[in-house]
Write an enzyme that holds these catalytic residues in place. Sequence first.
Site, PDB file in Angstrom:
ATOM      1  N   ARG A  30       0.827  -1.211   0.000  1.00  0.00           N
ATOM      2  CA  ARG A  30       0.000   0.000   0.000  1.00  0.00           C
ATOM      3  C   ARG A  30       0.860   1.259   0.000  1.00  0.00           C
ATOM      4  O   ARG A  30       0.478   2.271  -0.582  1.00  0.00           O
ATOM      5  CB  ARG A  30      -0.933  -0.001   1.208  1.00  0.00           C
ATOM      6  N   LYS A  70     -22.906 -14.762   0.036  1.00  0.00           N
ATOM      7  CA  LYS A  70     -24.270 -14.292   0.308  1.00  0.00           C
ATOM      8  C   LYS A  70     -24.907 -13.464  -0.784  1.00  0.00           C
ATOM      9  O   LYS A  70     -24.304 -12.522  -1.284  1.00  0.00           O
ATOM     10  CB  LYS A  70     -24.244 -13.445   1.582  1.00  0.00           C
ATOM     11  N   GLY A  85     -10.879  -7.893  -2.268  1.00  0.00           N
ATOM     12  CA  GLY A  85     -11.250  -9.047  -1.458  1.00  0.00           C
ATOM     13  C   GLY A  85     -10.747 -10.365  -2.016  1.00  0.00           C
ATOM     14  O   GLY A  85      -9.631 -10.448  -2.537  1.00  0.00           O
ATOM     15  N   GLY A 125     -14.963  -3.315  -0.245  1.00  0.00           N
ATOM     16  CA  GLY A 125     -16.247  -2.684   0.035  1.00  0.00           C
ATOM     17  C   GLY A 125     -16.524  -1.520  -0.907  1.00  0.00           C
ATOM     18  O   GLY A 125     -17.634  -1.362  -1.426  1.00  0.00           O
TER      19      GLY A 125
END
Length: 396
Positions: free
Chosen positions: A39, A200, A353, A376
């Site tokens: 990062r 999900k 992710g 996200g």
Amino acid sequence: MTYQKKSIEDIAVAGKKVLVRCDFNVPQDETGAITSDKRIVASLPTIQYLMKQGAKVILCSHLGRPKGEVNPKFSLAPVAKRLGELLGVSVIMAEDVVGADAKAKAAALKDGEVMLLENVRYHKEEEKNDPAYAKELASLAELYVNDAFGTSHRAHASTAGVADYLPAVCGYLINKEISIMGQALESPKRPLVAILGGSKVSDKIGVINNLLEKVDTLIIGGGMAYTFIRAQGGKIGNSLCEEDKLDYALEMVAKAKAKNVNLCIPTDTIIADKFAADAASDVVAADAIPDGWMGLDIGPATLKAFQDAVKNAGTVIWNGPMGVFEFEKFAGGTKGVAAAIAESDAISIIGGGDSASAVKKLGFEKEMTHISTGGGASLEFLEGLELPGIACLEDK
Ligand code: AMP
């Protein structure tokens, strides 16, 4: 929302104090040593550009969850040290965020120098987007640059609030994220194929809904596929299923038809007699899973169909694994999809992710057009939601 935002190249920065929100939320071991500096490395182009232009560079970031309290365990000092090594200059470390030390050091900065503030989450006002805190942070500088895509879906003081008090533009990292993903949603090279997986349906309701407005083909794999199969009358044994999302699944099947979207759902599946790496396994039709068994990966015919869709794509967007890839025995679908995307000539966009780590682990990183740095944030982007850390930047 418009994806055309001003970047650091669109404004004059020379001699100006520039507050840059970076993503320095690096992993550390128990001694505090940084275990991956990816990062920090990723932030270099924006910082080096500003230094070269003669800006006075004031960096800020969060690190971990200090819960609004000063805690040396979450200090950014190790980041300043590593960043200094990478830049080849010493990075001035402030002892606080908006306190006397930060103010004095910011005021004394010379053109081309770089300083780093302490963890913005040392103040509980950060995550509350408290206007007084945002104003104090902004008072350190004359311009604001957001380059932390991973937190741009959060309206925090350092990701959005400061933009109420300063002219705000994006750095190279956010610019790349929004231009590539924005183009894929607004004017993609077609056919546009989206592949969604993961556990999900409920996490991806907004994404499925929005993508059905945009794509030519929507592929659904992973645990979420069984809710779709069950909704259409299939027998899914003990596979993952969200009973309260069956109607929603049917609605999406109808929407796909109405929008002329080719909706691909698994036709065969690899089943397991238990949720374990060493489970017994078999291949069966995805809508005829025997009682007591559960689907843990897409089957070979499904994989072939998904790969064919990828082969013909102009643009592919992928988010979420096709099966329980953590178990080698059930990783084939995820690996096979990753390989097909890597091989295709399509513009390829990998959400953050699990899909991003699968691609990296398999060594396909260089084959992809873009791997998003925010899980996200990239999901919310694909949902068509307005991300506060991007909406607050000036339009081009
Ligand atoms: P998510 O966090 O929603 O992106 O989902 C990622 C997780 O979904 C991974 O940990 C996978 O192991 C899990 N997953 C994928 N396919 C299945 C499946 N068929 N059954 C259970 N879990 C699954």
